[in-house]
Every structure is written in structure tokens, then in C-alpha cells.
Design a protein around this motif. Structure first.
Motif, PDB file in Angstrom:
ATOM      1  N   UNK A 157      39.537 -43.354  54.421  1.00 49.45           N
ATOM      2  CA  UNK A 157      40.248 -43.368  55.485  1.00 49.45           C
ATOM      3  C   UNK A 157      39.359 -42.777  56.563  1.00 49.45           C
ATOM      4  N   UNK A 158      39.392 -43.267  57.870  1.00 49.36           N
ATOM      5  CA  UNK A 158      38.624 -42.806  58.822  1.00 49.36           C
ATOM      6  C   UNK A 158      39.561 -41.586  59.368  1.00 49.36           C
ATOM      7  N   UNK A 159      38.789 -40.313  59.429  1.00 47.73           N
ATOM      8  CA  UNK A 159      39.338 -39.372  59.953  1.00 47.73           C
ATOM      9  C   UNK A 159      38.611 -38.736  61.137  1.00 47.73           C
ATOM     10  N   UNK A 160      39.341 -38.056  62.105  1.00 47.12           N
ATOM     11  CA  UNK A 160      38.876 -37.370  63.178  1.00 47.12           C
ATOM     12  C   UNK A 160      37.737 -36.453  62.745  1.00 47.12           C
ATOM     13  N   UNK A 161      36.493 -36.593  63.376  1.00 49.68           N
ATOM     14  CA  UNK A 161      35.531 -35.192  62.836  1.00 49.68           C
ATOM     15  C   UNK A 161      35.084 -35.329  61.622  1.00 49.68           C
ATOM     16  N   UNK A 162      35.317 -36.656  60.585  1.00 44.95           N
ATOM     17  CA  UNK A 162      34.909 -36.666  59.368  1.00 44.95           C
ATOM     18  C   UNK A 162      33.368 -36.645  59.368  1.00 44.95           C
ATOM     19  N   UNK A 163      32.877 -35.533  58.685  1.00 46.34           N
ATOM     20  CA  UNK A 163      31.505 -35.525  58.610  1.00 46.34           C
ATOM     21  C   UNK A 163      31.009 -35.334  57.215  1.00 46.34           C
ATOM     22  N   UNK A 164      31.071 -36.149  56.321  1.00 48.85           N
ATOM     23  CA  UNK A 164      30.615 -36.205  54.973  1.00 48.85           C
ATOM     24  C   UNK A 164      29.170 -36.692  54.610  1.00 48.85           C
ATOM     25  N   UNK A 165      28.811 -36.562  53.619  1.00 50.06           N
ATOM     26  CA  UNK A 165      27.306 -37.087  53.263  1.00 50.06           C
ATOM     27  C   UNK A 165      27.442 -38.720  53.213  1.00 50.06           C
ATOM     28  N   UNK A 166      26.285 -39.242  53.269  1.00 53.32           N
ATOM     29  CA  UNK A 166      26.395 -40.644  53.119  1.00 53.32           C
ATOM     30  C   UNK A 166      26.280 -41.205  51.684  1.00 53.32           C
TER      31      UNK A 166
END
Length: 183
Positions: free
Chosen positions: A18-27
Motif C-alpha cells: 500500500x502506498x503510504x505518506x512518507x514511505x521510504x523503504x528500500x528498493x
């Protein structure tokens, strides 16, 4: 001398999440594979936003030595960080509506679009006149803000610009005057 800037939108997050605000996980491996297929012009200066995703995108492009630039950070979603659009819309529809229609409105504890646009404009106008070719890996919000600055559009047009992951946007300019370059 003219500065030729390529803004590359960072690779997408893992598929199916799910797309989340500020989501910054690895590729994930799929995003890394797609990134390695991207061809970007040579650049004497390479910048990246400080996010994990932007730095990983730059590294996958073979630009591990990219300079981390704080001015290229994403729009701060404040207390909405980690939440989905549907969650925010259900909990605080008025704040979400204000944020997406009024560029001076901000998420609780976050940043308004006007502040992002000012930050990005300052960075653009502060690039050295002799920078030549520049590559900046950043998020879609920063690309939107740069395009608005280049064409002199008002911040209210921010949400009218779609920026796809791994898309390249070209700007050229000097002495604080920028042009949008379409290929």
C-alpha cells in the motif's frame, strides 16, 4: 554557461505494498532491475535527496558518490507519515481536502506545498552557473515544484502534475531563469 538539469524521480517502492505518506523503504529486486535499465545523461554534478529510496536509486544507476542534498527532500507529511491516503481521508477529510486544494495548507505537523516550492526554487537558483550537466535523483513532489518554478506556474498547479517513478524531467537555465525541456 547554461545549466542542464535532469531530475530523475526515484524508483517505486515494493510492488503490492500500500502506498503510504512518507514511505521510504528500500528498493525491492524488481525496482532495482527497472532502475538499472534507465539511461540518464552524463552529469558532472550528481545530487540525491536524503531518502533511502532516492539514495538507492542513485546507487543502482552507478552514482554511489551522489551528493546528498537536504533541499531535495520530499514534502513532509507530518503526522500523516506511514498512513495511507484512504486512512487519512477517513480520519480527517477536511484537512486532506485543504492540503490538496490550498498550497499554503499543511498536514498536521507537516509542510505546505508553498514551503516546498520555495525550498526547491532556492536550490535551483543557487546552482552554480558553471555547473554544466547536473543529475538530481529525488521524489515526485520535488520534480513538481521544480517544474512550477521553471514555467512560472503558481503553487496551486502543484497537484496537476503527474510524475511517474523513474521518469526524467529536463530543465535548462542560468541566472535564475529556467526552462522546461521536453524530449
Amino acid at each position: 554557461m547554461t545549466v542542464r538539469l535532469t531530475l530523475l524521480a526515484a524508483a517505486p517502492g515494493p510492488a503490492g505494498r500500500a502506498v503510504r505518506f512518507g514511505d521510504d523503504g528500500p528498493l525491492d529486486e524488481r525496482a532495482l532491475r527497472r532502475t538499472r535499465e534507465v539511461v540518464v545523461p552524463a552529469a558532472g554534478l550528481v545530487y540525491t535527496a536524503p531518502s533511502v529510496r532516492c539514495r538507492a536509486t542513485a546507487a543502482a544507476l552507478g552514482r554511489e558518490g551522489a551528493r546528498v542534498e537536504e533541499a531535495l527532500r520530499d514534502l513532509d507529511p507530518g503526522l500523516w507519515r506511514g498512513r495511507t491516503l484512504d486512512e487519512v481521508a477517513a480520519d480527517d477529510p477536511a484537512a486532506l481536502a485543504a492540503w490538496t486544494t490550498d498550497p499554503a495548507a499543511a498536514p498536521p505537523g507537516g509542510e505546505p506545498v508553498t514551503a516546498l516550492c520555495a525550498r526547491v526554487a532556492d536550490w535551483l537558483d543557487g546552482l552554480p552557473g558553471d555547473a554544466g550537466r547536473v543529475l538530481a535523483v529525488t521524489g515526485p513532489a520535488v520534480v513538481r515544484a521544480a517544474v512550477l518554478h521553471a514555467v512560472g506556474a503558481p503553487p496551486g498547479a502543484f497537484w496537476r502534475i503527474d510524475v511517474e517513478p523513474l521518469s526524467a524531467t529536463g530543465l535548462s537555465g542560468r541566472a535564475g531563469r529556467w526552462n522546461l525541456r521536453l524530449a
